[in-house]
Enzyme design. Sequence first.
Site, short mmCIF file in Angstrom:
data_model
loop_
_atom_site.label_atom_id
_atom_site.label_comp_id
_atom_site.label_asym_id
_atom_site.label_seq_id
_atom_site.Cartn_x
_atom_site.Cartn_y
_atom_site.Cartn_z
N GLY A 138 0.82 -1.20 0.00
CA GLY A 138 0.00 0.00 0.00
C GLY A 138 0.86 1.25 0.00
N CYS A 139 0.23 2.39 -0.27
CA CYS A 139 0.97 3.65 -0.38
C CYS A 139 1.51 4.11 0.97
CB CYS A 139 0.09 4.71 -1.02
SG CYS A 139 -1.53 4.92 -0.25
N TYR A 140 0.66 4.15 1.99
CA TYR A 140 1.14 4.54 3.32
C TYR A 140 2.21 3.58 3.85
CZ TYR A 140 -2.70 7.97 4.00
OH TYR A 140 -3.56 9.04 3.92
N ALA A 165 5.65 4.34 2.20
CA ALA A 165 6.31 5.52 2.78
C ALA A 165 6.84 5.23 4.18
CB ALA A 165 5.35 6.70 2.80
#
EC number: 1.2.1.38
Length: 326
Positions: free
Chosen positions: A154-156, A159
């Site tokens: 996922g994106c979060y 990061a």
Amino acid sequence: MKNIAIIGASGYTGAQLTALVHAESELSIQGLYVSENSLDKGRALADLYPVYSHIELTLSPLTEEAKANIVAEADAVVLATEHSVSLHLAAWFYSQGLAVFDLSGAYRFSDVAQYPKWYGFEHEYPEVLAKAVYGLAEWNAKDVAATKMIAVPGCYPTASLTALKPLKNLLTSAYPVINAVSGVTGAGRKAQLHTSFCEVSLTPYGVLGHRHQPEIATQLGQEVIFTPHLGNFKRGILATITVQLKPGTTTADVAAAYSVYDQAPLVTVKQNQFPKVDDVVLTPNCHLGWKFDESSGYLVVASAIDNLMKGAASQALQCIKIHFNL
């Protein structure tokens, strides 16, 4: 030349991935697909996204005939589809011998017990799930190369984990605290009032209950406190993370930990300088900035990525290139 089928190509992530694959000399696009009941079937991608007017491809419905053609012609399939849709499609294409790169959350947890709680369905394919590899490209390249079932993070989590994993051996038992802000494209292309640009105001959501929290914790091997926020900008993520490090840890120890990225061309690390979203938008890069207070033992690290690129499409492309040794 490897032939790639992209399913869910009408969404922001699918369209972005299409542009990336189209630009690769060693990859070709077998076809772009949407669901049979999609209002976008039969339309040119450029009709939806004029910025991609150089890509002369049409969105085809994913019929049984189309699936058979994908199996016959493609080397890999990328799923930019809903979690419950990817669940079945990934298992089927994997059973047909294709490499599968799934951008949903349907194969990110190895524990089947997690899916009813966080995704609302029972996982029906434990034998396929057992083969899935978490595609955090800078950390799991060997496994991505060795398997045909890749769960793109996922994106979060991308990061957050890029910032935290180098520190794993320096962390205390105190939970890292992650506050992250994403642009509205993270909510997808479907029209919703609360993600209408005129309605968006900086606000937290999914507090103490977002499905990316256990994804981050599982891959880090430590519980975290994760609070996502919706920002009033189109794309990008900035995660600001506060962690407590073990007594006696020095600034030099932290610098040594982050040196793991010295040979990672897409990750930039700076001490006492912090990233901003504008510097990573439309790029596949992750920018990290950190500062450590030796007297208190607290470190703050900020991580900036483009949620549609490093947080989705460009990381999928990284995994494709790793898998096929391109």
